[in-house]
Design an enzyme around this catalytic site. Structure first.
Site, PDB file in Angstrom:
ATOM      1  N   LYS A 186     -10.601 -30.973  14.552  1.00 58.18           N
ATOM      2  CA  LYS A 186     -10.260 -31.000  13.132  1.00 58.18           C
ATOM      3  C   LYS A 186     -10.513 -32.412  12.578  1.00 58.18           C
ATOM      4  CE  LYS A 186      -8.830 -26.829  14.101  1.00 58.18           C
ATOM      5  NZ  LYS A 186      -7.581 -26.103  14.160  1.00 58.18           N
TER       6      LYS A 186
HETATM    7  C1  LIG Z   1      -6.937 -24.892  14.763  1.00 52.64           C
HETATM    8  C2  LIG Z   1      -6.328 -23.828  13.932  1.00 52.64           C
HETATM    9  C3  LIG Z   1      -5.036 -23.350  14.164  1.00 52.64           C
HETATM   10  C4  LIG Z   1      -4.223 -23.769  15.355  1.00 52.64           C
HETATM   11  O1  LIG Z   1      -4.050 -25.134  15.459  1.00 52.64           O
HETATM   12  P1  LIG Z   1      -3.727 -25.778  16.898  1.00 52.64           P
HETATM   13  O2  LIG Z   1      -3.399 -27.187  16.566  1.00 52.64           O
HETATM   14  O3  LIG Z   1      -4.969 -25.646  17.714  1.00 52.64           O
HETATM   15  O4  LIG Z   1      -2.575 -25.036  17.467  1.00 52.64           O
HETATM   16  C5  LIG Z   1      -4.530 -22.420  13.285  1.00 52.64           C
HETATM   17  N1  LIG Z   1      -5.233 -21.951  12.251  1.00 52.64           N
HETATM   18  C6  LIG Z   1      -6.493 -22.371  12.009  1.00 52.64           C
HETATM   19  C7  LIG Z   1      -7.212 -21.843  10.812  1.00 52.64           C
HETATM   20  C8  LIG Z   1      -7.077 -23.306  12.858  1.00 52.64           C
HETATM   21  O5  LIG Z   1      -8.343 -23.695  12.644  1.00 52.64           O
END
Ligand SMILES: *Cc1c(COP(=O)(O)O)cnc(C)c1O
Length: 392
Positions: A186
């Site tokens: 991210k």
């Molecule tokens: C990455 C993601 C999550 C989960 O986040 P984590 O930090 O990996 O638990 C949830 N929703 C979306 C849309 C994501 O891209």
């Protein structure tokens, strides 16, 4: 040429120094850096409250709990998202109904929400997803949701740094709670990391309480007064109280040091992502009509993903083969996402649901490499490789 993954973190010397300093301090778990990170996140989003937690999935789960989305409740979730969005509700005991999306953007539209609500009759909440870092019609979703008495959660795991028409994602102008992820792919990396923002102090208290075992050390909240206070009416120094069982979703101080350091770079990272996206767009235009960019919405995204929509069917190609060809040329790609209503668990629960927009989007979607440390020339190299892989 080094391999280009579809996404990766950018860690710089000052990030490393911040982590080392945290490691040398007294705190590895909860210490002063958690509050510092939360303050920085409030500043970055414009929210009144920010609660950091272990990851984006935990953030979504905390949001579902704070809104009491348990047994007997229904929550609408767009079918194009990561598993965690719907799991957060389901793990809390709530039912999930999937909404369709705009096949050109992958985003849920107000009319998709309306159609989902018409299908299920009644719902309690909607989790809206800002796919790739873009947001859709937030005001329109808000109007439909509030008109039907729904609470609103934004899954902004892709969208830290994105500006909507009136402010920043995470300011909760059109929602009750917003959830973020700081997974390394991210925009901001903490290894594992997440957060919930809200402007509602009561919701903020519940999220903070549930993050730490459902307990409170706040004397004004104690109800068992005889246990809680000494003869002089002062709270006992060891005392804490629990009204509702909670979780341990605490984020370590060490990771918050990294998060605060990374948040300082948010604007720079977002600008670089926009610059790379503009380079991609210019190159991708030459591959029309078989390849299209994601439809643009009225926002300024801090792009998380660069998604191309490719008409594999018209080209007579299999996506898997194209992905393997690109991987052979050092280019990583990914599919975001398999529609949730196509997952066996959800399919078994609602075998008759049809979401043609989500299916159409899924057939064509392919995420190409996007991260701030890519070279200026990389988008052209990626698109040239894609062009040849597609036989164009
Ligand atoms: C990455 C993601 C999550 C989960 O986040 P984590 O930090 O990996 O638990 C949830 N929703 C979306 C849309 C994501 O891209």
């Amino acid at each position: 040429m080094s391999f280009l993954p579809y996404g990766r973190q950018v860690i710089e010397d000052d990030d490393i120094a911040a982590v080392v300093e945290a490691l040398r301090s007294d705190y590895l778990t909860t210490g002063p850096r958690v509050g510092e990170f939360e303050a920085a996140l409030k500043h970055a989003t414009g929210a009144k409250h920010a609660i950091a937690c272990t990851n984006g999935t935990a953030a979504l789960h905390l949001a579902a709990r704070a809104l009491n989305l348990g047994p007997g409740t229904v929550t609408v979730v767009p079918s194009i998202t990561f598993l965690a969005t719907a799991n957060a509700v389901r793990l809390n005991g709530g039912d999930v109904v999937f909404a369709d999306v705009d096949p050109a953007s992958g985003l849920m539209r107000p009319r998709d929400l309306e159609a989902a609500l018409d299908r299920c009759g009644h719902a309690d909440a909607v989790f809206n997803v800002h796919l790739a870092g873009q947001c859709g019609d937030l005001a329109g979703i808000h109007a439909v949701a509030r008109g039907r008495g729904l609470r609103i959660v934004e899954d902004a795991c892709h969208a830290i740094g994105t500006e909507h028409r009136y402010g920043r994602i995470g300011d909760n102008r059109f929602s009750d709670l917003t959830c973020f992820s700081f997974h390394p792919v991210k925009t901001i990396a903490m290894g594992e990391g997440g957060a919930v923002t809200t402007n509602d102090p009561a919701l903020a208290d519940i999220v903070a309480r549930d993050r730490t075992h459902g307990m409170t050390r706040e004397p004004s909240a104690f109800v068992e007064r005889a246990q809680a206070f000494d003869g002089a009416g002062t709270a006992n120094p060891w005392y804490y109280e629990m009204e509702v069982p909670g979780l341990n979703y605490r984020i370590p101080d060490v990771l918050c040091a990294l998060g605060t350091s990374q948040l300082k770079k948010l604007d720079r990272f977002a600008a670089r992502r926009r610059d790379l996206v503009a380079r991609y767009d210019a190159e991708l235009a030459n591959l029309a009509p078989h390849v299209k960019k994601l439809k643009r919405t009225a926002c300024t995204p801090a792009w998380h993903l660069y998604i191309a929509l490719i008409d594999f069917e018209a080209l007579g190609l299999e996506r898997a083969a194209v992905m393997r060809t690109l991987a052979g040329k050092g280019i990583g790609t990914q599919v975001h996402y398999i529609p949730l209503h196509r997952q066996p668990y959800w399919r078994d629960m609602d075998p008759n649901v049809t979401l043609p927009g989500a299916d159409d989007y899924y057939r064509r979607t392919l995420s190409l490499p996007l991260f701030p440390s890519m070279a200026d020339a990389d988008p052209a190299r990626v698109i040239a490789a894609l062009k040849s892989a597609l036989g164009l």
